[in-house]
Every structure is written in structure tokens, then in C-alpha cells.
Design a protein around this motif. Structure first.
Motif: not given
Length: 386
Positions: A212-213, A252-254, A268-275, A354-357
Motif C-alpha cells: 500500500a501507499a 480518492h479511494g483511500g 491506498f492499497p496498491l492492488d487498486e489502479p493508480g493508488a 514512493f516518488v519512483a512508484s
């Protein structure tokens, strides 16, 4: 009670007793009840169901069924409704206060004791009855029925309704308590965690690993605020701050997992697009809303630390008191970055990972490598441009 009335009563009671195992919504059961009563020969023209659900934002729900309309009207009811003139001058107040049935034949002419009777008369209804729906632990709800048959309800109609209401009350209590449990869990632990708990994740130590983020926010100058303002004003400012943060996070889905005094933890779980991008958008919206907020002696200001990684997500605590939360080095780093905002005097600090992701380097200023308490290696830190 004649044989015909008894047969009608038994048909509805059998349906209530055996035909609703797969129906979870009280509102739909109410609609089906009205239809069953119509099929049993009662000329219903209108019915209402009033539930106290004790949602954080409203006291209850009102469902209005009208014969011939394809859909029922469902409205939320504010907490202050019972102080309004409309409630105080209604049969609802009498039923809730006394637990007694209220019956009124609607006159063609002449004044009525309650204004709603005049409204019903103008709509063509001729008879009205309201009953309490008493659930356990002293919780009382309300149901009403009206007819437009010229002669009103007859004695058999009223007897049939009275006979089925105890079972209807029991059935709706089960559904309402299920709904209340879900609402309370969603309110206090969030939608994702609540679903896991309802699915059986209640054992201490149970949980999953979640990528997650992560964001951790903290209100600035809270010690000064709490020491110089009245308690009610402190709570008001805290709620303003949490609204500023929570609304865009949820939009925003968090998911907010925890309010910690004057701080909050959200993922913000990463299994959701654009987390990661959605987390940035939520932060931008929150700080923009904060900037628009009118200035006060204690303007709402906050610092935020953001990171991305794997977290352990589950039940932690004592034998009889558990907390459903996230832990792990990724959470710790987000927390350290939030603390570092005070030193670097930038409101939002983001890890290089995070910036890279997120691919958001163009939205940040790189502040270089920094030592972070609890971590052996230096951490690349960026500041989000707010």
C-alpha cells in the motif's frame, strides 16, 4: 376472527416465518409486506417505516411506500428531528413516547389534531393507523398504514396487521442489527477492515500482508491549542482538520485506518489502479481546502509523511481488546517522515521509493538523503509542492 381472516393471517405469517432467509434488506421486506397485505385484501394506499439506525451523520431512515409507484422513497432523518415542530405535532411522537397504537379515521371536512392527517386527507386517504415496532434493549421504531377505501380499514384489516407486526418486528430487528454492526465497523475501522472482521478475521494475530501507499498526518501546535482553548473548541478544530483530510482521502479511494489523537493513518492499497497518484491527488485537495479555510487564531495546519511498501494488516492487542491496524517498517518510515516535516519546514515529505512508484518527481523538490531514526540507511526525501 372468521375463517377467511384467519387464512389471510396464516398466509402472511407463514411468508414472514419461512420466505425471507435470503432477503437482507429491511426496506425490501417492508415493500413485500405491503404487497402481501394488499393480496390479503387490505386496500393499502400508503405505508411508512421509520427506523432509528444511529448512523454517525443521521438518526434514522424513513421509507415511504405508495401504491402504484414503482419505487419507494428512502430518506435519512437528522438527529434533531425530534425537536422539530413537525415531529412534536405528529402522531409519531405519541407512538414513540407511549408505545401505543394510534388510529385516526380521516374526516372529509373539519380540523384534525395533527397536521399530517390533513395532508393525508388531501391526498385521498380515509383511514390511518400507526404502531410501535419494539426491539430489544428498549429500542422503538415505527410503522404506519393508510387506506383510501371510502369506508376505511375494517376490524379484520386492523386485526390482520396487528397479528403480523410482532413477527415483522423480530425479522427487522435481526436485519437492523446486522446493518448497525456493519455501520459501526465501517465507522470505527473503515470499509475494508470491517469486511474482513465480518468475514471472521477476529482472532488475535490474524491478518494479511498488504502492499500500500501509506500516509500519516499530524495536526500542528496541538499542545498549544489544547492548553489555551475550551474543550468544545478543541474538538471543533479537530473535527475541522479531520474533515479536511478525510473527505479527499475517501473520495480518492483511500481508507482511514486510525485516528490517533490529533493524527490519522490512511492507506491506498496498491492492488487498486493508480493508488500512489490518487494519494497525491487526495493530499493536494486537502491542502487546497486548508488554504481556502478562513483564518482563525488557530488555523488548521498539518504535516504529512508518505511512503509505499508492505504492511502487516490485521488484529493486534490484548486477549479481550483488539485493534485492526497496519504495522511494519513502511508505516514506521511514513511516521518518521511526518516528524521530519517539522525540522525541514515542508508540510508534505515523501520517500524516494514512493516518488519512483508514483512517477511524481516533477511535483516534488528533492531534499537529498537524510538520516531517519530507526533506519540504518539514509533515506531519500522529497517535498511535495503544495
Amino acid at each position: 376472527m372468521n375463517a377467511k381472516t384467519l387464512d389471510r393471517q396464516l398466509e402472511v405469517i407463514e411468508w414472514l416465518s419461512q420466505g425471507l432467509r435470503d432477503e437482507a434488506a429491511s426496506e425490501k421486506i417492508f415493500v413485500h409486506l405491503c404487497e402481501r397485505l394488499m393480496n390479503a385484501g387490505i386496500a393499502l394506499s400508503r405505508a411508512t417505516l421509520h427506523f432509528r439506525v444511529h448512523h454517525p451523520q443521521w438518526l434514522g431512515t424513513r421509507v415511504i411506500w405508495t401504491r402504484g409507484l414503482p419505487e419507494v422513497d428512502v430518506h435519512t432523518v437528522a438527529y434533531d428531528v425530534e425537536a422539530t415542530d413537525v415531529f412534536l405535532r405528529s402522531p409519531f411522537r405519541v407512538v414513540i413516547a407511549t408505545g401505543n397504537e394510534v388510529r385516526q379515521r380521516i374526516r372529509i371536512h373539519g380540523p384534525h389534531i395533527f397536521p399530517i392527517y390533513e395532508e393525508l386527507r388531501q391526498q385521498g386517504h380515509t383511514d390511518y393507523a400507526a404502531w410501535p415496532l419494539d426491539h430489544t434493549q428498549g429500542r422503538r421504531h415505527l410503522i404506519t398504514f393508510a387506506t383510501d377505501r371510502p369506508t376505511g380499514f375494517d376490524d379484520a384489516d386492523i386485526a390482520l396487521i396487528r397479528s403480523v407486526l410482532p413477527i415483522f418486528s423480530l425479522i427487522t430487528e435481526i436485519r437492523l442489527k446486522n446493518q448497525l454492526a456493519r455501520t459501526l465497523l465501517q465507522t470505527y475501522v473503515g470499509p475494508h477492515a470491517s469486511e474482513q472482521i465480518l468475514d471472521g478475521a477476529t482472532t488475535r494475530g490474524s491478518g494479511t500482508t498488504l502492499s500500500a501507499a501509506i500516509m500519516i498526518c499530524d495536526l500542528r501546535n496541538f499542545t498549544l491549542l489544547s492548553g489555551s482553548q475550551h474543550r468544545d473548541r478543541v474538538i471543533e478544530i479537530l473535527n475541522e482538520y479531520f474533515d479536511l483530510m478525510a473527505d479527499p482521502i475517501e473520495k480518492h479511494g483511500g481508507e482511514i485506518l486510525k485516528f490517533m489523537g490529533d493524527g490519522l493513518l490512511a492507506v491506498f492499497p496498491l492492488d487498486e489502479p493508480g493508488a500512489c497518484q490518487r494519494l497525491i491527488a487526495a493530499l493536494a485537495a486537502a491542502y487546497e481546502a486548508s488554504a481556502r479555510r478562513s483564518s482563525t487564531k488557530f488555523p488548521v495546519q498539518f504535516g504529512t509523511g508518505v511512503h509505499v511498501g508492505e504492511v502487516m494488516y490485521g488484529n493486534i492487542g490484548s486477549k479481550r481488546r483488539l485493534d485492526f491496524t497496519v504495522i511494519g517498517p513502511a508505516v514506521n518510515l511514513a511516521s518518521r517522515l511526518e516528524t521530519l516535516t517539522k525540522q525541514l519546514k515542508r508540510p508534505v515529505l515523501i520517500s524516494g521509493d514512493f516518488v519512483a512508484s508514483a512517477g511524481c518527481a516533477a511535483q516534488t523538490d528533492c531534499l537529498g538523503m537524510h538520516s531517519v531514526k530507526g533506519f540504518d540507511e539514509m533515506i531519500e526525501v522529497h517535498a511535495l509542492r503544495i
